[in-house]
Design a protein around this motif. Sequence first.
Motif, PDB file in Angstrom:
ATOM      1  N   ASP A 128       0.878  -1.182   0.000  1.00 42.96           N
ATOM      2  CA  ASP A 128       0.000   0.000   0.000  1.00 42.96           C
ATOM      3  C   ASP A 128       0.910   1.226   0.000  1.00 42.96           C
ATOM      4  N   LEU A 129       1.247   1.657  -1.213  1.00 43.22           N
ATOM      5  CA  LEU A 129       2.234   2.715  -1.398  1.00 43.22           C
ATOM      6  C   LEU A 129       1.596   3.860  -2.154  1.00 43.22           C
ATOM      7  N   MET A 130       1.968   5.085  -1.813  1.00 44.41           N
ATOM      8  CA  MET A 130       1.465   6.242  -2.556  1.00 44.41           C
ATOM      9  C   MET A 130       2.641   7.009  -3.136  1.00 44.41           C
ATOM     10  N   ILE A 131       2.653   7.177  -4.449  1.00 43.89           N
ATOM     11  CA  ILE A 131       3.686   8.014  -5.072  1.00 43.89           C
ATOM     12  C   ILE A 131       3.068   9.365  -5.419  1.00 43.89           C
ATOM     13  N   VAL A 132       3.699  10.429  -4.940  1.00 43.56           N
ATOM     14  CA  VAL A 132       3.247  11.786  -5.244  1.00 43.56           C
ATOM     15  C   VAL A 132       4.260  12.377  -6.218  1.00 43.56           C
ATOM     16  N   ARG A 133       3.806  12.615  -7.427  1.00 45.91           N
ATOM     17  CA  ARG A 133       4.695  13.077  -8.503  1.00 45.91           C
ATOM     18  C   ARG A 133       4.360  14.521  -8.873  1.00 45.91           C
ATOM     19  N   GLU A 134       5.393  15.368  -8.956  1.00 50.44           N
ATOM     20  CA  GLU A 134       5.184  16.741  -9.431  1.00 50.44           C
ATOM     21  C   GLU A 134       4.855  16.639 -10.928  1.00 50.44           C
ATOM     22  N   LEU A 135       3.815  17.322 -11.381  1.00 53.76           N
ATOM     23  CA  LEU A 135       3.297  17.037 -12.730  1.00 53.76           C
ATOM     24  C   LEU A 135       3.414  18.179 -13.735  1.00 53.76           C
ATOM     25  N   THR A 136       3.691  19.392 -13.289  1.00 53.76           N
ATOM     26  CA  THR A 136       3.667  20.497 -14.260  1.00 53.76           C
ATOM     27  C   THR A 136       4.995  21.264 -14.327  1.00 53.76           C
ATOM     28  N   GLY A 137       6.055  20.709 -13.725  1.00 55.00           N
ATOM     29  CA  GLY A 137       7.343  21.410 -13.754  1.00 55.00           C
ATOM     30  C   GLY A 137       8.476  20.465 -14.102  1.00 55.00           C
TER      31      GLY A 137
END
Length: 356
Positions: A128-137
């Motif tokens: 149960d892993l969450m990846i938070v990725r910056e998407l507009t830079g």
Amino acid sequence: MTKKIAVLPGDGIGPEIVAEAVKVMQALQSDGLDIELEYGFIGGAAYDEVGTPLPAETITLAKQADAILLGAVGGYKWEELDISVRPEKGLLGIRSELNLFANLRPAILYPQLADASTLKSEVVAGLDLMIVRELTGGIYFGQPRGIRSLDNGEKEGFNTLVYKESEINRIGQVAFDIARKRQGRLCSVDKANVLEATELWRETMATMAADYEDVELSHMYVDNAAMQLVRAPKQFDVMVTTNMFGDILSDCASMLTGSIGMLPSASLDENSKGMYEPIHGSAPDIAGQNLANPLATILSVAMMLRYSLDEATMADRIENAVSKVLDSGLRTGDIYSDGMTKVTTSEMGNAIVAAL
Ligand code: NAD
């Protein structure tokens, strides 16, 4: 107050899987969820209708909505079109129109599906892993960029990796907030030993940690993170990283769970308004045959309830219903194994509604 949901089924299996997610939302409506659904065109379907993959009406609908549910875009039919009007342009366009800078990609492996992964089941069961990725830079957007000719006639390709403190802060805030609601562990992934832009990334994350004493922050270089993801993925709770590193690591993480048909995603703006969609594409090879797995889209509705509509209990209900249906042995083709009961897209949707 009634919340407005823009529903954009898109192409290929999009309409089929979104129809099942809508059934789930309607079931919750009769239990008191105060939402109203409005449909719009995007992708190839929009091109066929009005000659552009992202009509102005769809942008207006999405901007006025509290959240957006998207199926998928693309398909063989539109592959020969000029790149400026291909279905995928609609998707990139709506992300940038809405300034959706935070991409949340959970990788959850339901224990019932542990055999579906290519990794040993003990390595991934219960992941149960969450990846938070910056998407507009980052390097995907940094200027200057291009391919130029050098004095000696040789060609040189170049891109720019650039991050402002404010961009790192806003993605950091999303990630710390999410970690706080989960197990309270955040791993920031960078290449601070080589890249100055990510040295600043690391420093900024470390400074932010002072405001989140309940979250344990760690740092990891991206090469090690890639290795750790396949070696021992359950060590992670939340990972936060740059656009390009997140692109690569999140695809790697998605395969830990075996089927692309199970994974939802959210892309959020500064006010937690979001677009929710399965991570898979329009699967033209199985479109229109009632074969697609609708669970990634149904789980995207759960994410919408949790992150944009502040309805965590209803989100839990959907996730529990998915677990219960998997316990009962129902499987679409992509997650089928011997001894299970194979079901269609609509039968899976109906089973989730019944389990709610
Ligand atoms: P895809 O994700 O559509 O399909 C890859 C494989 O996974 C196919 O064999 C497909 O049948 C299977 N699959 C995907 N979703 C499934 C589901 N819910 N249930 C069962 N099986 C499923 O990727 P692709 O084949 O590379 O791309 C097809 C089209 O989708 C292309 O036009 C591509 O540009 C587009 N695409 C769109 C998105 C999006 O809308 N977010 C993302 C990726 C690809």
